[in-house]
Design an enzyme around this catalytic site. Structure first.
Site, PDB file in Angstrom:
ATOM      1  CG  ASP A 159      78.378  41.723  47.021  1.00  0.00           C
ATOM      2  OD1 ASP A 159      78.887  40.661  47.422  1.00  0.00           O
ATOM      3  OD2 ASP A 159      78.059  42.667  47.761  1.00  0.00           O
ATOM      4  CG  ASP A 193      55.625  36.263  37.130  1.00  0.00           C
ATOM      5  OD1 ASP A 193      55.895  37.179  37.934  1.00  0.00           O
ATOM      6  OD2 ASP A 193      56.212  35.172  37.100  1.00  0.00           O
ATOM      7  CB  THR A 195      52.700  31.631  48.010  1.00  0.00           C
ATOM      8  OG1 THR A 195      52.539  30.226  47.805  1.00  0.00           O
ATOM      9  CG2 THR A 195      51.582  32.411  47.358  1.00  0.00           C
ATOM     10  CB  ALA A 196      56.720  31.273  51.345  1.00  0.00           C
ATOM     11  CD  GLN A 197      52.616  29.625  52.635  1.00  0.00           C
ATOM     12  OE1 GLN A 197      52.154  30.396  51.788  1.00  0.00           O
ATOM     13  NE2 GLN A 197      53.271  30.033  53.710  1.00  0.00           N
ATOM     14  NE  ARG A 232      60.364  25.951  47.645  1.00  0.00           N
ATOM     15  CZ  ARG A 232      60.986  24.779  47.559  1.00  0.00           C
ATOM     16  NH1 ARG A 232      60.454  23.709  48.099  1.00  0.00           N
ATOM     17  NH2 ARG A 232      62.120  24.667  46.925  1.00  0.00           N
ATOM     18  CB  SER A 259      54.287  31.848  39.876  1.00  0.00           C
ATOM     19  OG  SER A 259      55.233  31.788  38.834  1.00  0.00           O
TER      20      SER A 259
END
Lengths: 682, 563
Positions: free
Chosen positions: A311, A348, A380-382, A384, A386
């Site tokens: 991988d 972050d 956040t996923a909403q 997307r 930062s």
């Protein structure tokens, strides 16, 4: 990797306690049922019994031959004992390691939940009595009672007891980190665990059985070698049994005791005596590397591997993209962009964020305190993206190009488009940085290839092993990283199905494939691969499907496993060659001794100029016994293996063990004969 | 001496020059690609119900071979036993005794051609031609079929079959043995070898006495006896008889004929497995052993007998038992060729060789007849040793041993290891038994080491399916006829069946492509290892008894003692 605990510590070759125990074990192992497992040594012990009976008869009759006969009998028994001793040492080393494992096993009682949804009602049960399917609660400070799958909760677990890695790891329900191992300790929180192992069949149990050699099954190559050794033994049986007839025709008689000595020196006692020690020691080396093999077969297969599937993430690259360059738009300096990106990333703590901070500080000597009062806006996923809101009201955002463009509500400039494309086509990830509504530029995030991995792959190539990188990236990105890492091939946009398909087609070409994996969706591929290494952190399904489990969950471990497998086979082959090559010198010692009365001219064969016929025979027998002991360290450590082409390896081993095996006994027997003469033993 | 060596080199060059194209041709024959005799082949296949394209599982292949040889044995046994009742017996020779017929039938069916009898005074023409010559063809063809099947098995990928025995055998006879032996027979007739149904010539000697000289259908039998590594002569003294081997050209033709097919099989093999280097490697290993053997025999025969008094000049070397017209060089060459290639015909008496010269001839057989060996079976015998060698070498490079990409596992090793027992049983155990049992012992004419060598030579020759005799042993007695017969069976089927089984098992396996990690079986390292394995296995098995036989004799003679 730091290995801290006793389980992984080096056990000295000549550990006193192990040696003492092995001496006792060597005698106990004279039990015929155990001996019968090893044809060569079994035949040796039968011969020893026969000679002992004859010697006793001679002793009673007061025959002259008693003196030499008793010594032959003693050395025959020593040959058997030395072989037992070699096996006992190997087992002893395994046991020492097993004891260390056993000490980590909890004696505490498990908290069994009657109803998995009610964590407050539990009753105690002995950890050893837990059945498959029981549901237990483990809380901070508890030892995980047995192997299981997390069905509820998130917790950090200290697995140092089995892996030696001191940093705790996260275990949580669902996903690929849902399995816990008995003997590990919860550092925080709680877990509800469903027991997946039957009593006595946990990883710890398997590991202990493996290293103790108790349940050791002979591996395929070992069986084949055993057959060859048995056939050689039979050949020599015919040689020795027919010899007195030919001698009688020639007018001389050979005492049975001498024939017995000749027989034992000819049959491959050296490799026969060391064979099981080599096998146990091979397993031991694997355990030392923190790998559990479900069978010896898997270890041997590892030596045969032609193709390694690796991988990308975590094996070839660090697994996290790291900032590599700041690429400002026209009118903006690189430092402006770096400062903004630095501010946006200070709070972050994702690896990407940290890498941006590190790069900015390195390039422009920025300081940490420049962001006081800023508030961090996490990804956040909403959204997307930062970033950070500064005290003065400035907002800085970083994210994918399309997201940031939508955020600043303007179309991409021609220049931005060009930079983003360039980065993407080189396999990197472009991270666009905006200050309020102004786009400053792009941070180039790159998959960083682990240092030294390229050399590892070169080494594998020399051994004839192809490496294939597996990645979910698109073909472009994959090609760039493949080229940088120096793998032979890659599979891009990989899915579990594509992976399985690749393994099947590679196998159809007659190649043996190894891979490692941890997720449940890796299970089919792990099962299909000839050598499947499951990560211990992985799901129970993956661990069930693989035939090896790496306790460190380190994908690069595959390479070490291959080396262990090869070393195991080489040790067997080299010592077999040595054993057979030894016979030439033994003939030159014993034949003239047996025949010189019939044909005095045959004395010319006595090129070692040994003392007397009986000292020659005794010396060859003593050499034959002592060489087993002398080679125990080689058997335990394994024959040195340097990755090289097959021809180079063979040339080297032939020189050391073939030619060495021819020459060594001439010197050894001569020296022993001098001692035998000096002590007037024969 | 320089002339002898020049001759050896010339012989080698012509041999290889003939063998390479023949090898390529045989590969085509066994692939069913040679077609110029289709008109003859088709009716045979149709009449016999053979479907050449229908492959057989190795066990069916082996069963067909055994059944065919068993039928051949029964037929030959009956012909020999009852030749006095059958036609073409102009001398009115009696039927053979039961044990002699048993021994001789096995001998010719197993391609050994051990002769416990004198040909011209024992065999009727029917026995010679219909009985022995037929087996000379089909026993050779059987061996060639085995080699073809084994090569095919090694080359196939996951197949259950290894070819069709009947087709292989018919093609070996039709396309290879028949045409070449016809040409060779004609060449021999041209050189003066008789081919007639007349019984004998009567000549008046210088003293005026009347002498009967046996003749008969010689040339045809000689051609196939050499070509098919059979070796059974028409006359008792075999190829030292001027009617079997009249001229220098005849001698060269015959000695070439002995080796040409076994050598060619190396190249056939390379082509059939699709890697000519593999065939060349086997050729190299066999060639090295051959040259060493030839050098050893020649070196010991070129020396005069050390027991001659100082005033006797023996400039030509040890001429005892050698034809003056052939000399030491040709005799040594023939001795090496005939024992390396399981042929067994002789043009000089090996019993009279110096002890070490005789020992090398014997050792050639004891190594398992793998130095080119019998047609087909020499190659497959070598492959058994290759498997053992590959196993050791493979372990030493850290991989499950592979040969031609096929994994060598417990089953193959079990079968190959089994064949390691053939020589010790056939030579050591059977010879020892003969000495223990009185009747066997009394047949040995000489005492001491030479007598032991004579006995060992007989059992080595039988087990190696060679057929050459050392003389000095009265072989035509119950015991030896029976046990030499058993040794021949053991030495034939004890190798053939295991190698067919191995071939079947390897045919079914996947073929792994070679990589840098695979051990190459065509390079000098492997050839060296293979030669070393053969020599060490042979030496470890036979050194003790050789020490009591030829080595003791050599040392005693050097010390002035003879036996």
């Amino acid at each position: 990797m730091t290995k801290a605990t006793s389980t992984t510590a080096e056990i000295g070759l000549f550990n006193g306690a192990i040696l003492r125990r092995a001496l006792g074990q060597a005698v106990l192992k004279l039990n015929p049922r155990g001996l019968a497992r090893n044809p060569v040594i079994f035949v040796t012990s039968l011969t020893a019994v026969l000679v002992t009976i004859l010697v006793i008869r001679d002793g009673v009759a007061g025959a002259d031959s008693f003196g030499i006969g008793i010594q032959v009998a003693i050395w025959l028994w020593f040959t058997v004992l030395f072989a037992n001793f070699a096996e006992a040492i190997a087992e002893g080393r395994g046991k020492a390691r097993a004891d260390a494992f056993r000490a980590t096993r909890s004696t505490t009682r498990a908290k069994v939940l009657a109803d998995p949804r009610r964590r407050d009602i539990h009753h105690p049960k002995d950890a050893a009595a837990l059945e498959e399917g029981d549901v237990v609660l483990v809380e901070a400070g508890d030892i995980v009672p047995t192997d299981g799958e997390v069905i509820e909760g998130v917790a950090s677990v200290d697995e140092s007891a089995i892996t030696g890695e001191s940093a705790p790891v996260i275990r949580e329900s669902g996903g690929d980190r849902s399995s816990v191992t008995g003997g590990t300790r919860l550092v925080s929180d709680w877990l509800v665990v469903k027991v997946t192992a039957r009593p006595g069949e946990t990883f710890l149990d398997k590991m202990i059985a493996l290293v103790e050699g108790a349940k050791r099954q002979k591996t395929p190559n070992e069986i084949a070698l055993d057959i060859l050794l048995a056939a050689l033994t039979l050949v020599f049986l015919f040689v020795v049994v027919s010899l007195p007839v030919f001698a009688m025709w020639s007018g001389t008689e050979i005492p049975v005791i001498y024939l017995a000595a000749l027989f034992i020196t000819l049959i491959p006692t050296t490799i026969g005596g060391l064979l099981s020690a080599i096998g146990i020691a091979g397993m031991d080396r694997l355990v030392k590397a923190n790998v559990i093999a479900k069978s010896g077969r898997a270890v041997e297969a590892a030596g045969d591997i032609d193709v390694l599937l690796l991988d990308k993430t975590g094996t070839i690259t660090f697994g996290n993209r790291m900032a590599d360059a700041f690429m400002p738009l026209p009118g903006i300096t690189e430092q402006q962009l770096a400062e903004a990106a630095h501010l946006a990333s200070l709070a972050d703590d994702t690896p990407e964020g940290k890498s941006i901070v590190a790069l900015a500080q390195k390039r422009f000597a920025l300081r940490n305190d420049t962001a006081s009062g800023a508030s961090f806006v996490p990804f956040t996923a909403q959204s997307r993206m930062s970033g950070a809101n500064l005290k003065d009201g400035t907002s800085i955002r970083k994210g994918a190009a399309d997201v940031i463009l939508r955020h600043v509500n303007q179309p991409a400039s021609h220049e931005l488009d060009r930079i983003v494309r360039t980065i993407a086509s080189s396999g990197g990830t472009p991270l666009v940085v905006a200050e309020d509504t102004r786009i400053l530029g792009v941070v180039h995030l790159k998959d960083v290839v682990k240092p030294g991995i390229r050399e590892r792959f070169d080494e594998l190539r020399r051994m004839g092993i192809r490496t294939v990188m597996i990645t979910g990236d698109n073909a472009l990105t994959a090609a760039a990283i493949a080229a940088e890492a120096g793998v032979d091939d890659f599979l891009a946009e990989a899915t579990p199905e594509k992976k399985l398909e690749l393994i099947r087609s590679t196998q159809a070409d007659g190649r043996l494939v190894a891979m490692c994996g941890d997720g449940s969706n890796d299970a089919p591929a792990l099962a299909q691969a000839d050598v499947g290494v499951a990560m211990n952190s992985g799901t129970p399904a993956a661990k069930e499907a693989g035939n090896l489990v790496d306790l460190d969950s380190d994908p690069t471990k595959l390479i070490e496993i291959v080396l262990v497998g090869k070393q195991l086979l080489i040790s067997r082959g080299a010592l077999t060659t040595f054993s057979i090559a030894n016979d030439v010198a033994k003939y030159f010692a014993i034949l003239p001794a047996l025949f010189v009365t019939a044909y005095p001219g045959l004395a010319v064969l006595d090129i070692m100029r040994l003392g007397t016929p009986s000292s020659a025979i005794l010396s060859a027998l003593i050499f034959n016994a002592l060489v087993i002991v002398a080679l125990i360290p080689v058997a335990l450590r394994g024959v040195k293996y340097v990755p090289a082409s097959a021809s180079a390896l063979l040339g080297r081993n032939l020189l050391i063990y073939g030619v060495g095996g021819l020459v060594a006994p001439f010197i050894g027997i001569k020296l022993i004969d001098l001692v035998v003469d000096l002590l007037r033993l024969a | 001496m320089a002339q002898d060596i020049l001759q050896f080199v010339l012989f080698g060059a012509v041999l290889v020059a003939l063998a390479i194209p023949l090898g390529a041709y045989m590969a085509r024959v066994f692939a069913g690609e040679a077609s110029f005799l289709r008109w003859l082949e088709r009716p045979i296949f149709t009449a016999a119900g053979i479907r050449p394209e229908q492959g057989q599982h190795w066990s069916a292949y082996a069963l067909a071979l055994v059944a065919f040889n068993l039928a051949g044995f029964a037929l030959l046994f009956l012909i020999l036993r009852f030749q006095h009742l059958l036609p073409w017996n102009p001398l009115g020779l009696p039927g053979l005794s039961g044990h002699l017929a048993f021994n001789t039938a096995i001998s010719f069916v197993t391609n050994t051609n051990w002769q416990s009898y004198g040909g011209e005074t024992t065999m009727s023409y029917l026995s010679q031609m219909a009985g022995l010559t037929t087996q000379n063809f089909v026993s050779a063809a059987s061996g060639m079929a085995v080699a073809a099947a084994v090569a095919r098995g090694l080359a196939s990928k996951q197949l259950r079959t290894i070819g069709n025995f009947w087709a292989d055998m018919v093609r070996a006879t039709l396309y290879v043995l028949l045409p070449i032996s016809i040409v060779l027979a004609l060449l021999l007739v041209w050189q003066g070898v008789p081919q007639t149904l007349d019984t004998s010539l009567t000549a008046t000697t210088l003293e005026g006495a009347e002498q009967t000289i046996a003749i008969g259908p010689v040339a045809g039998q000689i051609a196939i006896k050499q070509l098919g590594t059979n070796g059974g002569g028409f006359f008792n003294v075999n190829s030292s008889h001027p009617f079997e081997n009249p001229t220098a050209i005849a001698n060269l033709l015959e000695v070439l004929a002995i080796l040409v097919i076994p050598v060619a099989f190396c190249f056939t093999y390379g082509r059939m497995v699709g890697d000519r280097r593999q065939g060349r490697a086997l050729f190299a290993a066999m060639g090295i052993l051959f040259v060493v053997g030839l050098g050893a025999i020649y070196a010991s025969e070129i020396q005069p007998n050390p027991l001659y008094p100082a005033n006797v000049v023996a400039a030509d070397g040890n001429m005892e038992g050698k034809e003056v017209r052939l000399g030491v060089g040709n005799s040594a060459l023939w001795a090496e060729v005939t024992t390396a290639a399981s042929n067994g015909s002789v043009n000089s008496m090996h019993d009279s060789f110096s002890p070490l010269g005789g020992m090398v001839a014997m050792l050639n057989m004891q190594l398992g007849e793998v130095i080119f060996g019998g047609v087909g079976v020499g190659l497959t015998g070598m492959l058994l040793l290759v498997i053992v060698t590959v196993f050791l070498a493979g372990l030493m490079v850290g991989r499950t041993p592979e040969y031609l990409g096929k994994k060598i596992e417990a089953r193959e090793i079990k079968l190959a290891a089994l064949t390691l027992l053939v020589m010790p049983i056939g030579v050591l155990a059977f010879s020892a038994l003969s000495l223990v049992v009185g009747t066997g012992q009394s047949a040995v004419l000489n005492q001491g080491p030479h007598g032991l060598t004579e006995l060992l030579y007989a059992y080595s020759s039988a087990t190696g399916n060679n057929g050459s005799a050392f003389a000095g042993l009265t072989a035509n007695v119950d015991w030896h006829n029976t046990f030499l017969g058993l040794a021949m069976l053991l030495g034939r089927f004890g190798y053939i069946i295991p190698i067919l089984a191995i071939s079947g098992s390897l045919a079914a396996k996947r073929t792994a492509p070679a990589s840098a990690g695979t051990f190459p079986t065509h390079g000098p390292v492997f050839v060296t290892l293979l030669v070393a394995t053969i020599l060490i296995v042979g030496a470890l098995t036979f050194l003790p008894v050789l020490a009591l036989g030829p080595i003791a004799e050599h040392l005693s003679i050097a010390a002035g003692q003879s036996f």
